[in-house]
Scaffold this active site. Structure first.
Site, PDB file in Angstrom:
ATOM      1  CG  ASP A 175      -0.622  -2.384   3.060  1.00  0.00           C
ATOM      2  OD1 ASP A 175       0.002  -1.228   2.704  1.00  0.00           O
ATOM      3  OD2 ASP A 175      -0.212  -2.844   4.261  1.00  0.00           O
ATOM      4  CG  ASN A 218      -0.675   1.225  -3.616  1.00  0.00           C
ATOM      5  OD1 ASN A 218      -0.807   0.098  -3.861  1.00  0.00           O
ATOM      6  ND2 ASN A 218      -1.561   2.164  -3.441  1.00  0.00           N
ATOM      7  N   GLY A 219       3.544   0.745  -1.898  1.00  0.00           N
ATOM      8  CA  GLY A 219       4.985   1.597  -1.802  1.00  0.00           C
ATOM      9  C   GLY A 219       6.041   0.424  -2.133  1.00  0.00           C
ATOM     10  NE  ARG A 220       4.959  -3.434   1.906  1.00  0.00           N
ATOM     11  CZ  ARG A 220       3.887  -4.137   2.390  1.00  0.00           C
ATOM     12  NH1 ARG A 220       4.203  -5.257   2.929  1.00  0.00           N
ATOM     13  NH2 ARG A 220       2.701  -3.776   2.469  1.00  0.00           N
ATOM     14  CG  HIS A 242       0.225   5.835  -3.583  1.00  0.00           C
ATOM     15  ND1 HIS A 242      -0.006   4.851  -2.837  1.00  0.00           N
ATOM     16  CD2 HIS A 242       1.393   6.395  -2.957  1.00  0.00           C
ATOM     17  CE1 HIS A 242       0.620   4.917  -1.652  1.00  0.00           C
ATOM     18  NE2 HIS A 242       1.297   5.925  -1.527  1.00  0.00           N
ATOM     19  CB  SER A 300      -5.603   5.556   7.390  1.00  0.00           C
ATOM     20  OG  SER A 300      -4.086   5.892   8.076  1.00  0.00           O
ATOM     21  CG  ASN A 335      -2.327   6.850   5.235  1.00  0.00           C
ATOM     22  OD1 ASN A 335      -3.402   6.241   4.736  1.00  0.00           O
ATOM     23  ND2 ASN A 335      -1.350   5.882   5.829  1.00  0.00           N
ATOM     24  NE  ARG A 377       1.474   6.052   4.448  1.00  0.00           N
ATOM     25  CZ  ARG A 377       1.480   5.199   3.697  1.00  0.00           C
ATOM     26  NH1 ARG A 377       1.687   5.291   2.354  1.00  0.00           N
ATOM     27  NH2 ARG A 377       1.166   3.835   4.077  1.00  0.00           N
ATOM     28  NE  ARG A 431      -0.055  -3.485  10.783  1.00  0.00           N
ATOM     29  CZ  ARG A 431       1.118  -3.937  10.391  1.00  0.00           C
ATOM     30  NH1 ARG A 431       1.293  -4.977  11.271  1.00  0.00           N
ATOM     31  NH2 ARG A 431       1.890  -3.453   9.665  1.00  0.00           N
TER      32      ARG A 431
HETATM   33  C1  FPP Z   1      -1.212   1.373   0.684  1.00  0.00           C
HETATM   34  O1  FPP Z   1       0.005   1.490   0.042  1.00  0.00           O
HETATM   35  C2  FPP Z   1      -2.208   2.304   0.230  1.00  0.00           C
HETATM   36  C3  FPP Z   1      -2.426   3.535   0.475  1.00  0.00           C
HETATM   37  C4  FPP Z   1      -1.831   4.591   1.715  1.00  0.00           C
HETATM   38  C5  FPP Z   1      -3.606   4.096  -0.092  1.00  0.00           C
HETATM   39  C6  FPP Z   1      -3.550   4.718  -1.467  1.00  0.00           C
HETATM   40  C7  FPP Z   1      -4.680   3.818  -2.410  1.00  0.00           C
HETATM   41  C8  FPP Z   1      -4.588   4.179  -3.530  1.00  0.00           C
HETATM   42  C9  FPP Z   1      -4.093   5.567  -4.043  1.00  0.00           C
HETATM   43  C10 FPP Z   1      -5.469   3.410  -4.486  1.00  0.00           C
HETATM   44  C11 FPP Z   1      -6.943   4.238  -4.432  1.00  0.00           C
HETATM   45  C12 FPP Z   1      -7.801   3.615  -5.063  1.00  0.00           C
HETATM   46  C13 FPP Z   1      -9.118   4.234  -5.823  1.00  0.00           C
HETATM   47  C14 FPP Z   1      -9.886   3.499  -6.585  1.00  0.00           C
HETATM   48  C15 FPP Z   1      -9.474   5.760  -5.140  1.00  0.00           C
HETATM   49  P1  FPP Z   1       1.234   1.863   1.094  1.00  0.00           P
HETATM   50  O2  FPP Z   1       1.869   3.161   0.885  1.00  0.00           O
HETATM   51  O3  FPP Z   1       0.886   1.520   2.564  1.00  0.00           O
HETATM   52  O4  FPP Z   1       2.284   0.523   0.813  1.00  0.00           O
HETATM   53  P2  FPP Z   1       3.420   0.183   1.657  1.00  0.00           P
HETATM   54  O5  FPP Z   1       2.832  -0.727   2.699  1.00  0.00           O
HETATM   55  O6  FPP Z   1       4.101  -0.879   0.769  1.00  0.00           O
HETATM   56  O7  FPP Z   1       4.432   1.115   1.923  1.00  0.00           O
END
Ligand code: FPP
Length: 228
Positions: free
Chosen positions: A12, A14-16, A29, A57, A60, A63, A179
């Site tokens: 978790d 990536n976005g932030r 991502h 998930s 997801n 989004r 969580r």
């Molecule tokens: C959470 O960041 C991450 C995801 C929704 C999943 C995406 C994950 C990847 C692209 C990595 C996958 C790796 C492999 C090896 C396939 P978020 O967007 O929820 O972040 P935030 O909570 O900061 O908004």
């Protein structure tokens, strides 16, 4: 240091990470995928045999379309472009989750990659895509009932999305939330939980080692008591 047999990770933040770096969310991502690949290498070095990663998930889909489509394309492109490394490095990949809502291109890549079996398997990486713990539980009970069987824990494991894997010993969640977010609900019953504020794109091997050191200090009793 104690090494878990099976490590599960909620990647978790990536976005932030992207926002705070002045970049579009999808850049987070892209960076996240790189960390995912590095994590697999680190796990092989450390002797972790099973790694389950939460990539997308069942929730997801809520989004914005733009981000969902970008994530789907990212996963498909990643599997297409990097799968040649799997056999070389001894990585077996499987997928858990629903298969009925994914874009055809991604599904085809998943089916192709799943057939690649290294001669010497060093790690089994399980990617959770369109995965939800509650959805898995419902699908599994449905399969058991369709087979005309009475559900037991053993049968559940056998019919679940993870029939071969041992339960995860350790779950790491990055990005500050504390969580489970509908990940592996059944399989996490006795799993040790480790939370870190580090955003996933900043999670490198040193952070993994820190988590494993913390895990090594835990006393796992599985409901029993320690022998005197
Ligand atoms: C959470 O960041 C991450 C995801 C929704 C999943 C995406 C994950 C990847 C692209 C990595 C996958 C790796 C492999 C090896 C396939 P978020 O967007 O929820 O972040 P935030 O909570 O900061 O908004």
């Amino acid at each position: 240091m104690k090494i878990p047999k099976h490590l599960a990770v909620i990647m978790d933040g990536n976005g932030r990470w992207a926002r705070e770096s002045g970049l579009p969310r999808i850049a987070g991502h892209y960076e996240g995928v790189k960390r995912g690949e590095e994590l697999v290498d680190a796990c092989i070095e450390l002797g972790i045999r099973w790694l389950t990663l939460f990539a997308f998930s069942t929730e997801n889909w809520k989004r914005p379309d733009f981000e969902v489509n970008a994530l789907m394309r990212l996963l498909e492109g990643y599997l297409r472009e990097r799968s040649h490394l799997l056999l070389e490095k001894g990585i077996r990949v499987s997928f858990i989750g629903r298969r009925d809502r994914l874009p055809k291109g991604l599904l085809m890549e998943m089916e192709r990659v799943e057939k690649l079996r290294p001669s010497e398997e060093k790690i089994h990486v399980i990617l959770a895509i369109d995965y939800g713990g509650r959805d898995e539980i419902l699908r599994t009970f449905k399969k058991i009932s369709e087979a005309g069987l009475e559900p037991t824990e053993k049968l559940f494991n056998l019919f679940s999305d993870l029939p071969e894997a041992p339960d995860p010993d350790l779950l790491i969640r990055t990005g500050g939330e504390k969580r489970i977010s509908n990940f592996l609900l059944w399989h996490l019953a006795y799993t040790e939980l480790y939370f870190t504020d580090t955003y996933w794109p900043d999670f490198r091997k040193e952070e993994l080692v820190k988590a494993l050191e913390d895990f090594s200090r835990r006393e796992r009793r599985f409901g029993a008591i320690l022998q005197e």
